[in-house]
Enzyme design. Structure first.
Site, PDB file in Angstrom:
ATOM      1  N   CYS A  88       0.830  -1.205   0.000  1.00 20.89           N
ATOM      2  CA  CYS A  88       0.000   0.000   0.000  1.00 20.89           C
ATOM      3  C   CYS A  88       0.869   1.262   0.000  1.00 20.89           C
ATOM      4  O   CYS A  88       1.525   1.566   1.001  1.00 20.89           O
ATOM      5  CB  CYS A  88      -0.919  -0.036   1.222  1.00 20.89           C
ATOM      6  SG  CYS A  88      -1.835   1.480   1.536  1.00 20.89           S
ATOM      7  N   CYS A  91      -0.017   3.795   2.673  1.00 22.06           N
ATOM      8  CA  CYS A  91       0.411   3.325   3.998  1.00 22.06           C
ATOM      9  C   CYS A  91       1.856   3.742   4.272  1.00 22.06           C
ATOM     10  O   CYS A  91       2.195   4.119   5.400  1.00 22.06           O
ATOM     11  CB  CYS A  91       0.288   1.808   4.109  1.00 22.06           C
ATOM     12  SG  CYS A  91      -1.410   1.208   4.009  1.00 22.06           S
TER      13      CYS A  91
END
Length: 167
Positions: A88, A91
């Site tokens: 991600c 993230c």
């Protein structure tokens, strides 16, 4: 409506109506040991009796579903958990921003992250469907949720606003 200071909000979160600390326990996210804290010991400097690590460090700590569940059962401090995944991109951006917030709130809250790819059952258990997701837990229950990456200033505002609403 009068805005309360950060210190007032977090003091209320960790006390009962009579103004007494409701419990002084923290689970060590490193070794899993439950630690009772003396009433006069500041949370920011408290160390685990088992492994010696700080119990409320100025860092976001990696955790597991079992340790998260145990922390939710025992912890006296609110816990912010970031559900993230290695693939991600947002993230990765969130890591640095969340670390800034963890530094700011050391001793008032704890910050942990749980790898959703390694622990997909935890995402199902906590209803996480997007990455990154921040969940504020207090007294074993979810108090607030935020989805998506934000700069540290906005995360800190969310933390304080969520904490104020849950007291």
């Amino acid at each position: 409506m009068k805005r309360e200071s950060r210190e007032t909000i977090f003091k209320k979160m960790n006390t009962n109506i009579g103004g007494h600390v409701t419990r002084r326990e923290l689970l060590c996210l490193d070794c899993g040991q439950v630690n009772r804290l003396p009433p006069d010991r500041p949370t920011a400097v408290a160390q685990c009796g088992g492994c010696g690590q700080l119990l409320a460090p100025a860092a976001v700590q990696e955790t597991t579903p079992d340790r998260l569940a145990a922390a939710l059962r025992t912890d006296m401090l609110p816990l912010i958990v970031e559900f993230w995944a290695p693939w991600c991109g947002p993230c990765a951006k969130m890591d640095a921003e969340l670390q800034v917030v963890a530094n700011r709130f050391q001793g008032d809250m704890r910050f942990a992250k749980l790898n959703a790819e390694a622990h997909p059952g935890a995402c199902a258990r906590y209803g996480v469907q997007a990455m990154p997701t921040l969940v504020l837990f207090r007294d074993g229950r979810e108090q607030a949720r935020h989805i998506g990456v934000q700069p540290s200033v906005l995360i800190a505002e969310w933390v304080v606003g969520s904490a104020a609403r849950s007291t």
